[in-house]
Design an enzyme around this catalytic site. Structure first.
Site, PDB file in Angstrom:
ATOM      1  N   CYS A 181     -29.777 -49.362   9.362  1.00 47.24           N
ATOM      2  CA  CYS A 181     -29.758 -49.847  10.744  1.00 47.24           C
ATOM      3  C   CYS A 181     -28.720 -50.949  10.945  1.00 47.24           C
ATOM      4  CB  CYS A 181     -31.137 -50.333  11.162  1.00 47.24           C
ATOM      5  SG  CYS A 181     -31.606 -51.881  10.412  1.00 47.24           S
ATOM      6  N   CYS A 221     -29.049 -53.912  12.239  1.00 42.46           N
ATOM      7  CA  CYS A 221     -29.436 -55.283  11.897  1.00 42.46           C
ATOM      8  C   CYS A 221     -29.350 -55.528  10.394  1.00 42.46           C
ATOM      9  CB  CYS A 221     -30.802 -55.653  12.461  1.00 42.46           C
ATOM     10  SG  CYS A 221     -32.203 -54.764  11.804  1.00 42.46           S
TER      11      CYS A 221
END
Length: 136
Positions: free
Chosen positions: A46, A48
């Site tokens: 992902c 993040c």
């Protein structure tokens, strides 16, 4: 499961600074049975993880005190290892990315995804460094 060629650079983000990759449940058990402190990073594809988690984990290692052992498992790739690591992170629900600091096999500090997502890498590093100063 993600293709190996897709996650290779994401793995190397941590291994190039000394993180040991764990691929099996046995490897996780062995790592967490070691004396001293162990940082476990549950890596992820992902955004993040790329923008916040991995850079924060790397930056945290610039601290005077740091974990004796640094390891990583990859969510969506190393299912057996991730499940084993998350089993040691109870009562925290599974999340990725996440980071856990263990001392002599006991969980002493946890950063869940909601502590990582939307926060700058510097803040994540600072959080980890505070934990290292307390436990390492």
């Amino acid at each position: 499961m993600y293709p190996a060629e897709l996650v290779k650079p994401m793995r190397e983000d941590l291994t190039k600074v000394g993180f040991e990759e764990l691929h099996t449940a046995q490897a996780v058990e062995t790592a967490l049975s070691k004396e001293g402190t162990t940082l476990v990073v549950v890596n992820s594809v992902c955004g993040c993880a790329a923008a916040n988690a991995r850079p924060g984990a790397r930056q945290s290692l610039q601290n005077a005190k740091r974990p004796d052992h640094i390891v990583t498992v990859f969510a969506g790739v190393d299912k057996e290892a991730v499940d084993a690591a998350r089993g040691h992170m109870v009562p925290f629900p599974p999340s990725s990315p996440s980071m856990a600091l263990f001392k002599n096999g006991e969980l002493v500090h946890m950063l869940e995804r909601h502590h990582i997502e939307g926060r700058p890498a510097e803040l994540i590093a600072e959080n980890l460094m505070d934990a290292y100063n307390d436990h390492c």
